[in-house]
Design a protein around this motif. Sequence first.
Motif, short mmCIF file in Angstrom:
data_model
loop_
_atom_site.label_atom_id
_atom_site.label_comp_id
_atom_site.label_asym_id
_atom_site.label_seq_id
_atom_site.Cartn_x
_atom_site.Cartn_y
_atom_site.Cartn_z
N UNK A 394 0.83 -1.21 0.00
CA UNK A 394 0.00 0.00 0.00
C UNK A 394 0.86 1.25 0.00
N UNK A 395 2.03 1.18 0.64
CA UNK A 395 2.91 2.35 0.67
C UNK A 395 3.36 2.74 -0.74
N UNK A 396 3.54 1.73 -1.61
CA UNK A 396 3.97 2.00 -2.98
C UNK A 396 2.87 2.74 -3.76
N UNK A 397 1.64 2.28 -3.60
CA UNK A 397 0.53 2.95 -4.26
C UNK A 397 0.35 4.36 -3.70
N UNK A 398 0.49 4.50 -2.38
CA UNK A 398 0.33 5.79 -1.74
C UNK A 398 1.39 6.78 -2.22
N UNK A 399 2.65 6.30 -2.29
CA UNK A 399 3.74 7.16 -2.75
C UNK A 399 3.55 7.55 -4.21
N UNK A 400 3.10 6.60 -5.03
CA UNK A 400 2.87 6.89 -6.45
C UNK A 400 1.77 7.92 -6.63
N UNK A 401 0.71 7.77 -5.85
CA UNK A 401 -0.39 8.72 -5.94
C UNK A 401 0.06 10.11 -5.52
N UNK A 402 0.81 10.19 -4.42
CA UNK A 402 1.29 11.48 -3.95
C UNK A 402 2.20 12.16 -4.97
N UNK A 403 3.11 11.37 -5.59
CA UNK A 403 4.00 11.93 -6.60
C UNK A 403 3.22 12.40 -7.82
N UNK A 404 2.22 11.61 -8.22
CA UNK A 404 1.44 11.99 -9.38
C UNK A 404 0.66 13.28 -9.15
N UNK A 405 -0.04 13.37 -8.01
CA UNK A 405 -0.86 14.55 -7.73
C UNK A 405 0.02 15.80 -7.60
N UNK A 406 1.17 15.65 -6.93
CA UNK A 406 2.09 16.79 -6.79
C UNK A 406 2.62 17.21 -8.15
N UNK A 407 3.00 16.22 -8.98
CA UNK A 407 3.52 16.54 -10.31
C UNK A 407 2.49 17.20 -11.19
N UNK A 408 1.27 16.68 -11.19
CA UNK A 408 0.20 17.25 -12.00
C UNK A 408 -0.09 18.69 -11.57
N UNK A 409 -0.18 18.92 -10.27
CA UNK A 409 -0.48 20.25 -9.76
C UNK A 409 0.62 21.25 -10.07
N UNK A 410 1.85 20.76 -10.17
CA UNK A 410 3.00 21.64 -10.41
C UNK A 410 3.05 22.14 -11.85
N UNK A 411 2.54 21.37 -12.80
CA UNK A 411 2.69 21.77 -14.19
C UNK A 411 1.46 21.57 -15.05
N UNK A 412 1.07 20.31 -15.27
CA UNK A 412 -0.01 20.03 -16.21
C UNK A 412 -1.39 20.38 -15.69
N UNK A 413 -1.51 20.74 -14.41
CA UNK A 413 -2.78 21.25 -13.91
C UNK A 413 -3.00 22.70 -14.31
N UNK A 414 -2.12 23.63 -13.87
CA UNK A 414 -2.38 25.06 -14.16
C UNK A 414 -1.86 25.55 -15.51
N UNK A 415 -0.77 24.97 -16.03
CA UNK A 415 -0.08 25.58 -17.16
C UNK A 415 -0.86 25.55 -18.47
N UNK A 416 -1.55 24.46 -18.84
CA UNK A 416 -2.31 24.51 -20.09
C UNK A 416 -3.32 25.65 -20.15
N UNK A 417 -4.00 25.93 -19.04
CA UNK A 417 -4.97 27.03 -19.03
C UNK A 417 -4.26 28.38 -19.17
N UNK A 418 -3.10 28.50 -18.54
CA UNK A 418 -2.33 29.74 -18.66
C UNK A 418 -1.84 29.96 -20.08
N UNK A 419 -1.24 28.93 -20.67
CA UNK A 419 -0.70 29.06 -22.03
C UNK A 419 -1.83 29.32 -23.03
N UNK A 420 -2.99 28.67 -22.83
CA UNK A 420 -4.13 28.91 -23.71
C UNK A 420 -4.51 30.38 -23.74
N UNK A 421 -4.41 31.04 -22.60
CA UNK A 421 -4.83 32.45 -22.52
C UNK A 421 -3.79 33.39 -23.11
N UNK A 422 -2.58 32.87 -23.40
CA UNK A 422 -1.49 33.74 -23.85
C UNK A 422 -1.21 33.68 -25.35
N UNK A 423 -1.52 32.56 -26.01
CA UNK A 423 -0.93 32.31 -27.33
C UNK A 423 -1.79 32.72 -28.52
#
Length: 501
Positions: A394-423
């Motif tokens: 379970x620790x492996x799944x938990x760590x993977x989920x935490x890494x995924x959510x943190x990674x998504x929030x850091x870039x692919x969550x906010x950035x597509x909407x930002x770039x869409x508004x700029x280009x």
Amino acid sequence: MDPFEETRPLLRGPVVNEEDPLSPPDGAEQQSDLSKVKNGKLFLATFAAVLGPLSFGFVLGYSSPAIPNLKTIDNPRLHLDEEEASWFGSVVTLGAAAGGLLGGWLVGRLGRKLTIMVCSLPFIFGFTIIISAQNVWMLYGGRVLTGLASGVTSLVVPLYISETAHPRVRGMLGSCVQLMVVTGIMGAYIGGLLLDWRWLAVLCSVPPTLMLGLMCFMPETPRFLLAQGREVEALAALRFLRGPDAPLHWECAQIEAAARQQGAGGFRLKDLQSPGLYRPLLVGVLLMLFQQLTGINAIMFYAETIFEEASFKNSNAATVMVAAVQVVFTAVAALIMDRAGRKLLLILSGVCMVVSTAVFGVYFRIVIPAPGNSSLDGIAPPSPSIPPTENDLAWLALASMGLFIAGFALGWGPTPWLVMSEIFPARVRGFASGACVLVNWTSAFLITKEFHHLMDLMTSAGTFWLFSGFCVLNVFFTIFLVPETKGKSLEQIEAHFRGTS
């Protein structure tokens, strides 16, 4: 008469480069100009606008605590079975897809400010219908209306911020869109711990009501006003946003020069032949498609089961923890966006998701080795189908989920909407942004509704490895096709795509 046939500058000030008005002044002059800019009222205007994404987040988060209430309610006319609960959660995305099309038309006709004010009404009316619901169809109707408002909001608010902010803070303020979305989701989760579904809907109606009131006192974007030939109002808006002492000559010259190059009128089909439109349109559409193909919905579907197997028995508290991680890392992205740049954060985010989804696939391969055995039944995976050995990993799944959510929030969550508004060029910004929003929400609906069929076809491990492959494509797509927009004005970004920068 074409409002941009007049070639005289809007303001008299220091001389602007006549041959290339889009080029910035020299470094010393630019730093001197920026030092006189006051951001207080710009931040106030941004706060008023991002109450829309906050409302949008409450819409997305509302179904999670409301569905358990509605599944156990005594009133048979409001009781939801599994299929009805699935539609209650996913019908929002259909409304949002329609909202993307509607928003693309509204921003060109009504302007950015008035469109934000108008989209607050379906938020308020939708939650009012849910509050007073007497049957399932009223619940669906309220969700569709709030979804429609969410679609318009996801288009117009990024545009409003990008057209009012200056390059120094545009990345930070643009990232606040996604930050407020995840804050709204967390707010709905926390509210669900304390309130029943009707009172939670009352709480969700507060942000759009505040937005409607505050936006009455905020200006329209200077770029839209200049495009309408309303020069005096555009100057007043710039004075409000930059402060009374800020020199506005260069910014006005940029906007006017870019508008003259584009000409008057709205979108025409022949515009698609221009690299100044089809290149950014391709980038924007693919950003939205790849955002949904990262597997974000898959991770969220598994979140409750993963927490349960890791001995987090309170699934409601677990969802709040997931939302809190999203808020924290989206806030980090907002703070560093204008320093790190868009491309670096997208690449870093993509790499994190490649690793985490690949490890998720290994996890499911180990604990569910039988071919065709998917632990997902409908939307939520049932725990009984997971072997006891899963507790050991379970620790492996938990760590993977935490890494995924943190990674998504850091870039692919906010950035597509930002770039869409700029280009996109100002003249077709409504149409092009509407196309991007439509692709995003249509993809979200299809993935949400059909994900369990994919799990049955490819197994859990195979599905997550497929998402990992899409994340690899995300990284290469970012490296080779996504331009860096950090520190550039919107007019300079347009010139880049036209090939004249």
